[in-house]
Scaffold this active site. Structure first.
Site, PDB file in Angstrom:
ATOM      1  N   THR B  11      -2.281  12.596  15.643  1.00  0.00           N
ATOM      2  CA  THR B  11      -1.865  11.416  16.414  1.00  0.00           C
ATOM      3  C   THR B  11      -0.765  10.595  15.720  1.00  0.00           C
ATOM      4  OG1 THR B  11      -3.668  10.157  15.425  1.00  0.00           O
ATOM      5  CG2 THR B  11      -4.093  11.163  17.574  1.00  0.00           C
ATOM      6  N   GLY B  12      -0.458  10.922  14.480  1.00  0.00           N
ATOM      7  CA  GLY B  12       0.579  10.180  13.752  1.00  0.00           C
ATOM      8  C   GLY B  12       1.981  10.622  14.134  1.00  0.00           C
ATOM      9  N   VAL B  14       4.270  12.151  12.327  1.00  0.00           N
ATOM     10  CA  VAL B  14       4.556  13.526  11.904  1.00  0.00           C
ATOM     11  C   VAL B  14       3.696  14.508  12.704  1.00  0.00           C
ATOM     12  CG1 VAL B  14       4.509  15.150   9.961  1.00  0.00           C
ATOM     13  CG2 VAL B  14       5.327  12.803   9.610  1.00  0.00           C
ATOM     14  N   SER B  40      -9.633   8.432  16.674  1.00  0.00           N
ATOM     15  CA  SER B  40      -8.888   9.086  17.759  1.00  0.00           C
ATOM     16  C   SER B  40      -9.712  10.152  18.474  1.00  0.00           C
ATOM     17  CB  SER B  40      -7.616   9.730  17.212  1.00  0.00           C
ATOM     18  OG  SER B  40      -6.762   8.758  16.669  1.00  0.00           O
ATOM     19  N   ARG B  99       1.422  18.243  -4.689  1.00  0.00           N
ATOM     20  CA  ARG B  99       2.800  18.682  -4.942  1.00  0.00           C
ATOM     21  C   ARG B  99       3.061  19.087  -6.385  1.00  0.00           C
ATOM     22  NH1 ARG B  99       5.643  13.822  -1.693  1.00  0.00           N
ATOM     23  NH2 ARG B  99       5.220  14.555   0.431  1.00  0.00           N
ATOM     24  N   CYS B 128      10.104  13.611   1.723  1.00  0.00           N
ATOM     25  CA  CYS B 128      11.222  13.646   2.678  1.00  0.00           C
ATOM     26  C   CYS B 128      12.588  13.513   2.009  1.00  0.00           C
ATOM     27  CB  CYS B 128      11.046  12.554   3.731  1.00  0.00           C
ATOM     28  SG  CYS B 128      10.582  10.943   3.070  1.00  0.00           S
ATOM     29  N   GLN B 155      16.560   4.717   3.195  1.00  0.00           N
ATOM     30  CA  GLN B 155      15.449   5.377   3.866  1.00  0.00           C
ATOM     31  C   GLN B 155      14.966   4.628   5.112  1.00  0.00           C
ATOM     32  OE1 GLN B 155      13.801   6.841  -0.428  1.00  0.00           O
ATOM     33  NE2 GLN B 155      12.411   7.119   1.284  1.00  0.00           N
ATOM     34  N   SER B 158      10.627   5.195   9.469  1.00  0.00           N
ATOM     35  CA  SER B 158       9.677   6.244   9.842  1.00  0.00           C
ATOM     36  C   SER B 158       8.913   6.801   8.653  1.00  0.00           C
ATOM     37  CB  SER B 158      10.410   7.384  10.551  1.00  0.00           C
ATOM     38  OG  SER B 158      11.394   7.929   9.691  1.00  0.00           O
ATOM     39  N   GLU B 208       7.192   5.258  -7.207  1.00  0.00           N
ATOM     40  CA  GLU B 208       6.730   6.649  -7.009  1.00  0.00           C
ATOM     41  C   GLU B 208       7.746   7.496  -6.264  1.00  0.00           C
ATOM     42  OE1 GLU B 208       2.988   6.895  -5.033  1.00  0.00           O
ATOM     43  OE2 GLU B 208       1.865   6.841  -6.914  1.00  0.00           O
ATOM     44  N   HIS B 241      16.944   9.424   7.213  1.00  0.00           N
ATOM     45  CA  HIS B 241      17.298   8.957   5.863  1.00  0.00           C
ATOM     46  C   HIS B 241      18.756   9.303   5.570  1.00  0.00           C
ATOM     47  CE1 HIS B 241      13.236   8.053   5.146  1.00  0.00           C
ATOM     48  NE2 HIS B 241      12.918   8.911   4.195  1.00  0.00           N
TER      49      HIS B 241
END
Lengths: 333, 333
Positions: B11-12, B14, B40, B99, B128, B155, B158, B208, B241
């Site tokens: 639902t987000g 992305v 949701s 990551r 991103c 940036q 979004s 970060e 971006h």
């Protein structure tokens, strides 16, 4: 000492700021002439509680004037330079017309005030992005010579005048209402968008704004060899420029030393609150005299602790233009 | 080969883009599970003309699933990683959770697709800003190793999700109407303003987001020593971006060579029209798959023609997140 001043381009965004700053700083004047193009002739302006009438600028406008603050575009500065000099006045020019002329001092009062005395009737005000960068870089450069600067700018709409600020507001309204953005002051949509600076491109691919930073910095610092590269970008912000500045120094320097040097630097406010992730923003600098500096970090990509990253914000219309010119005028008086 | 997929965080912003991209690219699936938080549960979604019901994500959600596309935040990825692996599925994770885990490949398909095969149940999608920078830098680095990168980002909202995009619109409306800006998704005003990225600050003073660019690039390029410094900034732009990238190469390279290399690079569109001062803008990249590159110039501040400046724009939700993850999934199938 009190003097007779003229303001050329008084109806523009910088012209209006000249008036606010002269009033705020209680500039010692005997008379003020309000000059603009024929279009504004007869317009009324209030300054220090008195009403003034805007006059069309002509060659005769400068009789009896001591200091003429110009912000009417480069072609007007070129057109009236001889008239100003013939009248025995000094032009403090906000345009780029004479900045690189070897006979014209290019001055940031916090950096090279001694250059003022060498003027031959004209003193040039540097480009806004250059002033805002150099106020904090100079005290560092004095302590430890800067070898190279890599600058990326985030430039407000005000750099293109009041019409550009109005366009940012109007486009934003139109887009939010589902209408198309109309572009007049800028070639491209500025609302919710950004673009490489729209000044003319040089054969080397850099736009004029980028080359101003390179050439003006070298002149103001009297450092013809300092290595500088710059990317200038217009962003949807009203009137304060931001800049991401990467500095390579001659010798090691720490973020703490930079913070310490900047904490006593004239024209600089350090806003570097790591604990709260609170660094300068355009809305902090808006309407303020100082250049705000923060997010001061060691650049770990340069060996031997010779690299520093800075983040700066400064009001484009004030320190980037009108205030710097009035500070020059104050030193002339 | 066709497979059973699950979308976690459907639902987000992305998650929704996952659906659009799977449909556009005609991804070969047998079944899709729409997963989100309890909030949701029961919501209806249409995908490829069929109605789906959103289910609350639990440890049992992954039975029979082959590939789970995750964009539900790092803590959800950590919480469900074991369940995904136990079910024999592969997680393609858009969060930062895994990551830098040495057992998890971190993949930009245009750069290091060969890393995919080493996965142990999880493949991480890079940040991103990192993806958008590396797609064009990689072909250059392959031709002439990059020694140092200085990056400043611009940036879009979004990156902080749909709520942040809504906040940019709402704040803009409020400010234009003379009302105060309310801050909920972001800590500071984003409309007509900008600020250093609001991710947590590290002891070295970098946030970060800035350290992700440094560490992720080294991992993706398999170059633990590449020198990188980064300044990450949020700007009032919706979903693409931009990045100002300064590159120092091992050997001389010209702007023409860079343009030539990029003109055939996968995932890159060169938009470098000096004559018309027309370079990439966020609205060009908005909704597009490619990273747009332009304003390619020799950096004259680096000796021996070893420096290049680039300006890039890429859609944060597509190539910066959902598209890159789907491209990884396509290579898994």
């Amino acid at each position: 000492m009190s003097c007779n001043i003229a303001i050329a381009g008084v109806t523009g965004a910088v012209g209006q700021e000249f008036l606010r700053i002269l009033e705020e700083r209680d500039f010692p004047f005997s008379s003020v002439k309000m000059l603009a193009s024929a279009r504004s002739h007869g317009k009324k302006l209030t300054f220090k509680g008195r009403e003034y009438t805007v006059e069309e600028m002509t060659d005769k406008s400068f009789d009896g004037v001591d200091i003429a603050l110009f912000s009417a575009g480069g072609s007007r500065s070129r057109e009236f330079a001889d008239a100003v000099k013939k009248a025995g006045a000094v032009m403090v020019d906000n345009s780029s017309a004479f900045r690189m002329d070897p006979d014209t001092p290019l001055v940031v009062p916090e950096v090279n005030p001694e250059a003022i005395k060498d003027h031959k009737g004209i003193i040039a005000n540097p480009n806004c992005s250059t002033i805002i960068a150099l106020v904090p870089i100079w005290p560092l450069h004095n302590a430890n010579p800067v070898k190279r600067m890599v600058v990326s700018t985030y430039q407000a709409a005000s750099g293109a005048g009041q019409a550009a600020m109005d366009e940012l507001a109007l486009q934003s309204k139109d887009i939010l209402a589902g209408r198309e953005a109309r572009c007049e002051a800028f070639p491209y949509q500025i609302a919710f968008n950004l673009f490489c600076h729209n000044s003319d491109l040089k054969p080397n691919g850099y736009n004029e704004e980028e080359m101003k930073m390179v050439n003006e910095t070298r002149k103001i610092f009297s450092c013809p060899d300092i290595a500088i590269t710059c990317t200038c970008v217009r962003v949807p912000v009203m009137r304060a420029h931001s800049e991401s500045i990467n500095l390579e120094f001659d010798s090691p320097i720490t973020a703490d030393e930079v913070r310490e040097l900047l904490s006593t630097a004239p024209g600089v406010t350090v806003l570097d609150d790591r604990e709260n992730n609170r660094f300068p923003m355009p809305i902090d600098a808006d309407g303020k005299d100082d250049v705000y500096v923060g997010h001061i970090r060691q650049d770990e990509s340069i060996p031997d602790n010779r690299g520093i990253n800075l983040w700066v914000c400064g009001d484009q219309i004030r320190k980037g233009a009108a205030l710097n010119a009035v500070q020059i005028a104050e030193r002339l008086v």
